[in-house]
Scaffold this motif. Sequence first.
Motif, PDB file in Angstrom:
ATOM      1  N   THR A  98      10.707  26.060  -8.234  1.00 11.14           N
ATOM      2  CA  THR A  98      10.944  27.393  -8.785  1.00 11.14           C
ATOM      3  C   THR A  98      10.601  27.502 -10.268  1.00 11.14           C
ATOM      4  N   ASP A 131      15.484  34.052  -5.995  1.00 12.80           N
ATOM      5  CA  ASP A 131      15.732  34.059  -4.548  1.00 12.80           C
ATOM      6  C   ASP A 131      15.029  35.240  -3.895  1.00 12.80           C
ATOM      7  N   GLN A 179      16.173  25.359   3.190  1.00 15.13           N
ATOM      8  CA  GLN A 179      17.318  24.732   2.547  1.00 15.13           C
ATOM      9  C   GLN A 179      17.136  24.791   1.038  1.00 15.13           C
ATOM     10  N   ASP A 180      18.233  25.041   0.340  1.00 18.49           N
ATOM     11  CA  ASP A 180      18.214  24.993  -1.125  1.00 18.49           C
ATOM     12  C   ASP A 180      18.235  23.543  -1.564  1.00 18.49           C
ATOM     13  N   ARG A 225      17.625  20.644  -5.191  1.00 26.06           N
ATOM     14  CA  ARG A 225      17.439  20.340  -6.606  1.00 26.06           C
ATOM     15  C   ARG A 225      16.549  19.120  -6.629  1.00 26.06           C
ATOM     16  N   ARG A 281      15.477  23.823  -9.543  1.00 29.11           N
ATOM     17  CA  ARG A 281      15.965  24.306  -8.262  1.00 29.11           C
ATOM     18  C   ARG A 281      14.733  24.431  -7.375  1.00 29.11           C
ATOM     19  N   TYR A 314      13.224  24.802  -2.963  1.00 27.05           N
ATOM     20  CA  TYR A 314      13.474  25.131  -1.566  1.00 27.05           C
ATOM     21  C   TYR A 314      12.750  24.117  -0.707  1.00 27.05           C
TER      22      TYR A 314
END
Length: 143
Positions: free
Chosen positions: A46, A57, A79-80, A82, A96, A98
Amino acid sequence: MAVLTVSTPVAYATLGDEAPAASRSTAQVVASRGKAYIETRLFLGTERPDGGPAVTDRQFLSFIDEEVTPRFPNGLTIQDGRGQWRDSNGVIERERSYELTLLYPASEALVRDARIERIRDAYEKAYAQDSVARIEERTTADF
């Protein structure tokens, strides 16, 4: 569509080379369950190396609606996450991210490959990303 795979390690203490008859029949049943699939996971960051604003998002879900769903209408999992990696400037980026999981029949691998590459290219261009990581595994799935 979400797929959860759980495996349990099994050990056999035998003097011969063969597993017990009960384990052979269990293995045969498990081996016959499901069909050959490919699981592709894409890691989409991101943060923008060009210093632009991070992907929100809302932007990401819009990207899924416009670029991914038309190519994989039968389902996907997001899924999120890091993560961190070294960017093209040598800087370690923590961001961050995905994780996008796509599951499709192995017989469709050639057609799906081109679709996945278009998704990767579109994300890199839309959000000034250096790359989108891709991992693939052969698996079996039963629905």
